[in-house]
Scaffold this motif. Structure first.
Motif, PDB file in Angstrom:
ATOM      1  N   GLU A  39       0.834  -1.209   0.000  1.00  0.00           N
ATOM      2  CA  GLU A  39       0.000   0.000   0.000  1.00  0.00           C
ATOM      3  C   GLU A  39       0.866   1.255   0.000  1.00  0.00           C
ATOM      4  N   ILE A  40       0.243   2.350  -0.437  1.00  0.00           N
ATOM      5  CA  ILE A  40       0.955   3.640  -0.456  1.00  0.00           C
ATOM      6  C   ILE A  40       1.100   4.174   0.974  1.00  0.00           C
ATOM      7  N   HIS A  41       0.007   4.077   1.755  1.00  0.00           N
ATOM      8  CA  HIS A  41       0.021   4.560   3.146  1.00  0.00           C
ATOM      9  C   HIS A  41      -0.061   3.368   4.089  1.00  0.00           C
ATOM     10  N   THR A  42       0.764   3.396   5.080  1.00  0.00           N
ATOM     11  CA  THR A  42       0.773   2.313   6.064  1.00  0.00           C
ATOM     12  C   THR A  42       0.223   2.827   7.392  1.00  0.00           C
ATOM     13  N   PRO A  43      -0.878   2.263   7.871  1.00  0.00           N
ATOM     14  CA  PRO A  43      -1.419   2.683   9.186  1.00  0.00           C
ATOM     15  C   PRO A  43      -0.418   2.362  10.296  1.00  0.00           C
ATOM     16  N   ILE A  44      -0.262   3.318  11.169  1.00  0.00           N
ATOM     17  CA  ILE A  44       0.627   3.138  12.329  1.00  0.00           C
ATOM     18  C   ILE A  44      -0.192   3.370  13.595  1.00  0.00           C
ATOM     19  N   VAL A  45      -0.100   2.440  14.519  1.00  0.00           N
ATOM     20  CA  VAL A  45      -0.841   2.527  15.788  1.00  0.00           C
ATOM     21  C   VAL A  45       0.157   2.516  16.940  1.00  0.00           C
ATOM     22  N   THR A  46      -0.002   3.459  17.816  1.00  0.00           N
ATOM     23  CA  THR A  46       0.890   3.561  18.980  1.00  0.00           C
ATOM     24  C   THR A  46       0.125   3.180  20.247  1.00  0.00           C
ATOM     25  N   ALA A  47       0.725   2.364  21.080  1.00  0.00           N
ATOM     26  CA  ALA A  47       0.096   1.972  22.351  1.00  0.00           C
ATOM     27  C   ALA A  47      -0.097   3.190  23.246  1.00  0.00           C
ATOM     28  N   LEU A  48      -1.214   3.179  23.942  1.00  0.00           N
ATOM     29  CA  LEU A  48      -1.494   4.301  24.847  1.00  0.00           C
ATOM     30  C   LEU A  48      -0.500   4.328  26.001  1.00  0.00           C
ATOM     31  N   MET A  49      -0.081   5.526  26.371  1.00  0.00           N
ATOM     32  CA  MET A  49       0.827   5.713  27.487  1.00  0.00           C
ATOM     33  C   MET A  49       0.368   6.944  28.258  1.00  0.00           C
ATOM     34  N   PRO A  50       0.283   6.898  29.581  1.00  0.00           N
ATOM     35  CA  PRO A  50      -0.174   8.072  30.337  1.00  0.00           C
ATOM     36  C   PRO A  50       0.758   9.257  30.151  1.00  0.00           C
ATOM     37  N   ARG A  51       0.154  10.452  30.099  1.00  0.00           N
ATOM     38  CA  ARG A  51       0.954  11.671  29.960  1.00  0.00           C
ATOM     39  C   ARG A  51       1.718  11.935  31.264  1.00  0.00           C
ATOM     40  N   PRO A  52       2.913  12.505  31.175  1.00  0.00           N
ATOM     41  CA  PRO A  52       3.697  12.774  32.386  1.00  0.00           C
ATOM     42  C   PRO A  52       3.245  14.056  33.073  1.00  0.00           C
ATOM     43  N   ALA A  53       3.563  14.156  34.348  1.00  0.00           N
ATOM     44  CA  ALA A  53       3.245  15.373  35.100  1.00  0.00           C
ATOM     45  C   ALA A  53       4.162  16.524  34.709  1.00  0.00           C
ATOM     46  N   TYR A  54       5.375  16.203  34.254  1.00  0.00           N
ATOM     47  CA  TYR A  54       6.345  17.247  33.896  1.00  0.00           C
ATOM     48  C   TYR A  54       7.075  16.798  32.621  1.00  0.00           C
ATOM     49  N   PRO A  55       6.503  17.078  31.439  1.00  0.00           N
ATOM     50  CA  PRO A  55       7.109  16.630  30.176  1.00  0.00           C
ATOM     51  C   PRO A  55       8.549  17.120  30.026  1.00  0.00           C
ATOM     52  N   GLY A  56       9.411  16.252  29.512  1.00  0.00           N
ATOM     53  CA  GLY A  56      10.806  16.615  29.287  1.00  0.00           C
ATOM     54  C   GLY A  56      11.657  16.614  30.533  1.00  0.00           C
ATOM     55  N   SER A  57      11.084  16.145  31.646  1.00  0.00           N
ATOM     56  CA  SER A  57      11.810  16.150  32.914  1.00  0.00           C
ATOM     57  C   SER A  57      11.955  14.729  33.434  1.00  0.00           C
ATOM     58  N   LEU A  58      12.873  14.537  34.355  1.00  0.00           N
ATOM     59  CA  LEU A  58      13.017  13.250  35.023  1.00  0.00           C
ATOM     60  C   LEU A  58      11.981  13.048  36.117  1.00  0.00           C
ATOM     61  N   ALA A  59      11.192  14.061  36.408  1.00  0.00           N
ATOM     62  CA  ALA A  59      10.262  14.013  37.535  1.00  0.00           C
ATOM     63  C   ALA A  59       9.043  13.163  37.202  1.00  0.00           C
ATOM     64  N   SER A  60       8.873  12.067  37.920  1.00  0.00           N
ATOM     65  CA  SER A  60       7.651  11.284  37.843  1.00  0.00           C
ATOM     66  C   SER A  60       6.626  11.854  38.815  1.00  0.00           C
TER      67      SER A  60
END
Length: 526
Positions: A169-190
């Protein structure tokens, strides 16, 4: 020729005027000396004496104990006591140990079981050589404390694709598993890391530099600047939204308490670092859901409570500070504890030989104490009964107290501690007796003082805030953790729940936010 009139006074009259002047001057100096001596005694008592305002009824002698560990160990001993030990404990402490106290202490804790068995080779009777069997067990219980652990948590998000579509096919569907959003994106802080740092600072009173050192000893090389960024992000990005909802709920209540204390903020625009700023406290009273809110402001001006309490209609317990006066639709309730404290200070400021004499300050204290005894007896009664019993028991004492204050007004030195107590009572009387109007009201503002105490204790550890942004973040975080405690929640667990859930819900949905309010979270855990 007329004789010139002699306007000069005689030497005798001059001396008489001088004597009168010196007597007045001497009296003024004696008053000043008495005032300074009174302050000196009171300051010495505050510095070296007991801080408790409790009065002794003669049955208990107050002592300063330097061997606290030994005394408390004897009082709360976990070892088996002999009959003579129990008798000694009963005489000394007028109580016996409660049965089942240890089981009650351990009932909500997880259990790790370690079993000790004999090997097959050891299960042989020493008498006949036969095989032994398990007859019974003996159990020893201990508390095991596990220090904080630090782990690296890897969130691995898998991405899926279709082999067939990739080839054909010309376009290939891509599915990403759900993952919870972080409290502080780009940080080491969980979520747990944010909660841990904020709990350490705002619940346990640990400054960030000490937390930085603690983490370094465990091999986690985080700087205090990083930790500060975590605190600011957690408070301003997430906790502020819960704070705003709590503020809305607070204004709907009928009975509130307010207080304020100083706060030093180093970098306030246009102000010196030594300038005093203020942390204002507003909290719920009797009959509503528990809410404790703090607000940072640069000044102690009356505009601040007026703005914060806009829309509130009801009773407000305060301590006499004029900044709360003239709030629209608000009835102020005075604080009897502040009046009682002034009489207590007047007694402590007396010379030693007068402290046990029937002085006026003791009489004032003796009016306050029965009022508090009545309140203690009504503590668990419904508001309706409290209202009726106050009218029956407290009203006669209040009437006699007011008459005594009015009689004392002309006989006390205004600047003495006793004078301050009498004048405070008369000036505040219309507010001090407001608690008689409603059984939900309280005799004092101690509820607010207890709520502001965690901040005052924490302030001794970290001393000041660096910027107004940090001071606001601190006010927000203190509000969340203290409200959590008032609702029976563990602040650390509640903060972690918020940081895990809030990034993954629709915060524009009022119902979704309401589920995160402390009393709703507490109800959901039951």
């Amino acid at each position: 020729m007329t004789q010139a009139t002699n306007d000069t006074t005689s030497p005798l009259e001059s001396l008489q005027h001088r004597v009168v002047h010196l007597e007045r001057q001497n009296a003024d100096l004696k008053l000043k000396l008495a005032w300074y001596e009174e302050r000196l005694r009171l300051n010495a008592q505050k510095r070296f004496g007991a801080s408790s305002e409790k009065t002794s009824d003669g049955s208990e002698q107050m002592r300063l104990l330097f061997n606290e560990a030994e005394v408390e160990a004897d009082a709360e001993s976990e070892s088996e006591a002999t009959e003579s030990d129990v008798e000694t404990e009963t005489i000394t402490y007028e109580r016996k140990k409660k049965q089942g106290q240890r089981e009650e202490l351990l009932k909500n804790l997880p259990v790790e079981r370690i079993e000790y068995r004999l090997s097959e080779a050891e299960q042989v009777c020493s008498c006949c050589g036969g095989k032994t069997h398990e007859m019974s067990t003996e159990v020893r219980k201990e508390l095991k404390i596990i220090p904080a652990q630090v782990k690296v948590l890897e969130h691995v998000q898998y991405v899926y694709s279709c082999r067939h579509c990739e080839k054909n096919e010309i376009h290939t569907p891509i599915v990403t598993a759900l993952m919870p959003r972080p409290a502080y994106p780009g940080s080491l802080a969980s979520a747990s890391a944010l909660a841990y740092v904020m709990n350490k600072k705002y619940v346990e009173g640990m400054p960030l530099y000490r937390l930085e050192q603690q983490l370094h000893r465990r091999g986690v090389l985080l700087s205090r600047q990083t930790l500060a960024n975590w605190v600011l992000h957690g408070a301003n990005q997430w906790l502020s939204k819960i704070y705003d909802r709590l503020h809305e709920e607070l204004l709907k209540q009928t009975y509130l308490h307010a207080d304020e204390t100083t706060l030093q903020v180093l970098h306030e625009p246009g102000r010196e670092a030594q300038s005093k700023s203020y942390l204002w406290l507003y909290r719920s009273g009797n009959g509503g859901v528990p809410i404790v809110l703090y607000e940072y402001q640069e000044t102690r001006a009356k505009e601040h409570p007026k703005a914060f309490l806009e829309g509130f209609k009801g009773y407000l317990h305060v301590d006499g500070y004029p900044g709360y006066h003239h709030l629209p639709d608000v009835t102020l309730v005075g604080c009897m504890a502040h009046l009682r404290r002034r009489f207590d200070e007047a007694i402590k400021a007396l010379p030693v030989q007068k402290k046990n004499a029937p002085v006026a300050a003791q009489i004032g204290l003796d009016y306050c104490n029965p009022l508090y005894k009545i309140e203690r007896s009504l503590k668990d009664d419904p508001p309706e009964k409290r209202f009726e019993m106050r009218r029956e028991k407290s009203r006669p004492i209040l009437d006699a107290f007011l008459a005594w204050l009015q009689a004392q007004n002309d006989h006390v030195l205004p600047k003495s501690k006793l004078g301050e107590a009498v004048h405070y009572g008369l000036n505040q009387w219309s507010k001090l007796e407001v608690y008689m109007q409603d059984g939900h009201l309280e005799i004092d503002n101690n509820r607010a003082e207890r709520s502001i105490k965690p901040f005052v204790i924490g302030r001794k550890a970290w001393l000041f805030s660096n910027t107004p942004r940090g001071a606001r973040a601190s006010a927000i975080t203190y509000s969340i953790v203290e409200t959590a405690k008032e609702n029976g929640l563990d602040p650390l667990t509640y903060l972690q729940d918020l940081f895990e859930q809030m990034p993954n819900i629709d915060l524009s949905d009022p119902e979704a936010v309401n589920k995160l309010l402390p009393w709703n979270m507490a109800a959901a855990k039951k």
